[in-house]
Write a protein that holds these residues in place. Structure first.
Motif, mmCIF file in Angstrom:
data_model
loop_
_atom_site.group_PDB
_atom_site.id
_atom_site.type_symbol
_atom_site.label_atom_id
_atom_site.label_comp_id
_atom_site.label_asym_id
_atom_site.label_seq_id
_atom_site.Cartn_x
_atom_site.Cartn_y
_atom_site.Cartn_z
ATOM 1 N N THR A 315 0.836 -1.212 0.000
ATOM 2 C CA THR A 315 0.000 0.000 0.000
ATOM 3 C C THR A 315 0.864 1.252 0.000
ATOM 4 O O THR A 315 0.605 2.211 -0.748
ATOM 5 C CB THR A 315 -0.931 0.002 1.224
ATOM 6 O OG1 THR A 315 -1.792 -1.127 1.174
ATOM 7 C CG2 THR A 315 -1.773 1.272 1.268
ATOM 8 N N LEU A 316 1.901 1.249 0.839
ATOM 9 C CA LEU A 316 2.825 2.393 0.895
ATOM 10 C C LEU A 316 3.497 2.596 -0.460
ATOM 11 O O LEU A 316 3.578 3.724 -0.969
ATOM 12 C CB LEU A 316 3.875 2.171 1.967
ATOM 13 C CG LEU A 316 3.449 2.349 3.430
ATOM 14 C CD1 LEU A 316 4.596 1.987 4.367
ATOM 15 C CD2 LEU A 316 3.016 3.782 3.682
ATOM 16 N N CYS A 317 4.011 1.523 -1.026
ATOM 17 C CA CYS A 317 4.741 1.646 -2.289
ATOM 18 C C CYS A 317 3.847 2.152 -3.422
ATOM 19 O O CYS A 317 4.273 2.969 -4.252
ATOM 20 C CB CYS A 317 5.361 0.298 -2.663
ATOM 21 S SG CYS A 317 6.737 -0.201 -1.596
ATOM 22 N N ARG A 318 2.611 1.677 -3.471
ATOM 23 C CA ARG A 318 1.698 2.125 -4.520
ATOM 24 C C ARG A 318 1.367 3.610 -4.377
ATOM 25 O O ARG A 318 1.247 4.326 -5.371
ATOM 26 C CB ARG A 318 0.415 1.298 -4.482
ATOM 27 C CG ARG A 318 0.586 -0.132 -4.943
ATOM 28 C CD ARG A 318 -0.713 -0.922 -4.889
ATOM 29 N NE ARG A 318 -0.516 -2.306 -5.275
ATOM 30 C CZ ARG A 318 -0.475 -2.732 -6.528
ATOM 31 N NH1 ARG A 318 -0.654 -1.857 -7.516
ATOM 32 N NH2 ARG A 318 -0.278 -4.003 -6.799
ATOM 33 N N SER A 319 1.224 4.072 -3.146
ATOM 34 C CA SER A 319 0.855 5.472 -2.906
ATOM 35 C C SER A 319 2.033 6.421 -3.084
ATOM 36 O O SER A 319 1.866 7.559 -3.527
ATOM 37 C CB SER A 319 0.289 5.619 -1.491
ATOM 38 O OG SER A 319 -0.861 4.826 -1.316
ATOM 39 N N LEU A 320 3.241 5.958 -2.728
ATOM 40 C CA LEU A 320 4.411 6.849 -2.721
ATOM 41 C C LEU A 320 5.355 6.573 -3.886
ATOM 42 O O LEU A 320 6.461 7.122 -3.923
ATOM 43 C CB LEU A 320 5.179 6.679 -1.399
ATOM 44 C CG LEU A 320 4.364 6.881 -0.113
ATOM 45 C CD1 LEU A 320 5.220 6.580 1.115
ATOM 46 C CD2 LEU A 320 3.823 8.307 -0.041
ATOM 47 N N GLN A 346 6.938 -0.593 -8.057
ATOM 48 C CA GLN A 346 6.228 0.643 -7.714
ATOM 49 C C GLN A 346 7.128 1.865 -7.525
ATOM 50 O O GLN A 346 6.727 2.978 -7.872
ATOM 51 C CB GLN A 346 5.411 0.432 -6.427
ATOM 52 C CG GLN A 346 4.468 -0.753 -6.461
ATOM 53 C CD GLN A 346 3.407 -0.642 -7.548
ATOM 54 O OE1 GLN A 346 3.044 0.458 -7.959
ATOM 55 N NE2 GLN A 346 2.913 -1.786 -8.015
ATOM 56 N N LEU A 347 8.317 1.683 -6.972
ATOM 57 C CA LEU A 347 9.147 2.844 -6.605
ATOM 58 C C LEU A 347 10.023 3.253 -7.783
ATOM 59 O O LEU A 347 11.166 2.803 -7.933
ATOM 60 C CB LEU A 347 9.993 2.517 -5.361
ATOM 61 C CG LEU A 347 9.194 2.083 -4.121
ATOM 62 C CD1 LEU A 347 10.127 1.890 -2.925
ATOM 63 C CD2 LEU A 347 8.101 3.096 -3.787
#
Length: 538
Positions: A315-320, A346-347
């Protein structure tokens, strides 16, 4: 290899006592300052040479003075420096144990600090109580670093701050005797001038300190409270509401409750663009991941030691993914190889990856990241130390494709041999920090690394028992900027070779080598064909 300028400066430094004529007219102020640095680094500030150094180098034109890591610099040295009538804009005095209150007071009386803009006094064990700090400072000081001074107490700091009322950046780390009284006075005196404050390891601080900062210092954008174990968070929330915080470090603040962490992160995000947050070893609340995910300007996130699962991390990686550049998830016990997939997919702007002490993680899915050349070129820092199951093919991919990497920490990894060292030497010329502890290297691999990675500053080779003095000679001949080396357990490396390395490099070299096994009678000489130093006693 050293530049011609460095060779000339080294020659002058090592032979300062042999010059019969005045050097001053022939040296620029910059070169005088550089030579003074080298004299302190290499133990050349002896009492016999001090009058000569004063005559040749101390002058009223000195602007930036750095006296570091010297057991020879004392109060007499500082007195002669002050008598030269210099009024530098930058002064660093670090790890000089013979300096006492008297020396600092002498500089104060001689108007030494009057034009100072940057002042660093750190790890000065000879300063006792607060007396040595009473006259220190100037209203021109913007950056003030007072770290690791065991004698610094509240009164001493308050006296300095009263004389340095324009400080914008303040570092008080590792002054274990400071209390809330100091930070309250700092807050009231500096007020809106203060923009950055670091209070690492100030274990006596309570919420009274953070409340004072919240009340008086509304312009603080960067605050570091790592290891302040008495903070319960109420003052931090007030800082989040009242200050302009963009960067916050609250790692190892064990008293923070999960609900407090949720409130703090939510408040920071609502107040303004949060760019950096360190939450190492902090207990997450029910909504912490959700609130962090909403920080759309976040570029730096350290959550080492946090009990976060793969779903939360994804979730963090998708958002950030479009903003995050620095990430440390070392020692997170619930993360698996799925977390590596999230990073790789993602990053998109990632530059810094910390994944130390990760159990049962191979990292194979990171190959997607390291084999994409445009993304691999962004990578500057990778730490896998202690993650023993990392696939060696991942390391080889980093060494082959990450041409701009500066820090690579691989301590204890399986399968790290000379082949990895060869790849690093061929493809990673920007490498400055490298840890290869307990890996399967030989002199050939280390020597090749030394020849091609000339910018090395820190090298850790502890536990590699087969290394000999050949590796040390290669480092001495090729890595002039080395200032830290770890060699404990390297039984075939001698003290004589390390002394030669220490004399050869430019900076003060910190050596960790706990095997006193040097044979007597060791002799080295310069090979006139190659220009390199070699052992000739055998």
């Amino acid at each position: 290899m050293k530049s011609l300028e460095e060779l000339c400066l080294t020659l002058i430094s090592r032979n300062i006592g042999d010059f019969s004529s005045r050097l001053g007219p022939h040296l620029s102020t910059k070169h005088k300052e550089m030579i003074l640095e080298r004299l302190s680094w290499h133990g050349l500030f002896s009492q016999q040479l001090l009058p000569i150094i004063s005559y040749q180098l101390f002058s009223s034109s000195l602007q930036r003075i750095n006296l570091t890591d010297s057991e020879q610099i004392n109060d007499s040295t500082l007195e002669l420096l002050g008598v030269s009538h210099c009024q530098p804009v930058s002064f660093t005095l670090h790890k000089c144990p013979l300096v006492t209150n008297k020396g600092i007071e002498l500089l104060s009386k001689l108007s030494f600090f009057i034009k100072m803009e940057y002042l660093k006094l750190s790890k000065l064990k000879g300063l006792e109580g607060s007396e040595g700090f009473q006259r220190v400072g100037s209203k021109s000081v913007k950056q003030l670093v007072l770290t690791g001074c065991s004698g610094l107490r509240d009164k001493g700091l308050i006296d300095i701050i009263k004389r340095c009322t324009s400080v914008c950046e303040l570092d008080l780390s590792e002054n274990h005797k400071l209390t809330d009284e100091s930070i309250i006075n700092v807050s009231q005196t500096l007020g809106g001038n203060l923009r950055e404050i670091s209070c690492n390891e100030l274990s006596n601080l309570t919420n009274a300190s953070t409340m004072a900062l919240a009340t008086y210092c509304h312009c603080v954008v960067k605050a570091n409270f790592e290891g302040c174990v008495k903070l319960d968070g109420s003052g931090l929330i007030q800082m989040a509401e009242n200050c302009l915080l963009e960067e916050l470090n609250i790692s190892f603040c064990y008293k923070l409750q999960p609900l407090t962490v949720d409130t703090l992160v939510s408040t920071l995000n609502a107040k303004g663009p949060l760019k950096s947050i360190d939450l190492m070893a902090i207990s997450f609340g029910d909504f912490t991941v959700e609130f962090i995910s909403s920080c759309h300007s976040l570029s730096h996130l350290f959550t080492a030691g946090v009990s976060m699962n793969d779903n939360d991390f994804d979730t963090l990686c998708r958002s950030l993914g479009s903003t995050l550049k620095q990430l440390d998830i070392s020692g997170c016990p619930l993360l698996t190889d799925s977390s590596c997939t999230s990073i790789a997919q993602q990053l998109q702007k990632i530059e810094f990856i910390g994944m130390r002490n990760m159990k049962d993680i191979s990292g194979s899915s990171l190959m997607e990241l390291f084999q994409n050349q445009s993304r691999a070129d962004n990578i500057k820092y990778v730490a896998f130390s202690g993650s023993k199951d990392i696939d060696v093919q991942v390391i080889e991919s980093i060494a082959r494709n990450c041409h701009n990497i500066e820090t690579l920490l691989l301590a204890g990894l399986k399968g790290i041999t000379d082949d990895v060292a060869f790849l690093l030497s061929d493809n990673c010329p920007q490498l400055t920090h490298c840890s290869l502890r307990n890996c399967s290297l030989t002199d050939i691999g280390v020597s090749r690394l030394a020849v091609h990675c000339k910018k090395l500053v820190m090298l850790a080779l502890a536990g590699i028992h087969q290394l000999t003095d050949l590796s040390i000679h290669a480092l001495a001949n090729n890595c002039p900027y080395l200032d830290e080396i770890h060699l404990s357990g390297c039984a075939l490396i001698t003290k004589q070779a390390l002394a030669f390395l220490s004399d050869t490099v430019i900076c003060s070299l910190w050596i960790n080598h706990n095997v006193p096994n040097a044979p007597p009678g060791l002799l080295m000489a310069k090979d006139l064909d190659t220009g390199k130093y070699q052992r000739v006693d055998n």
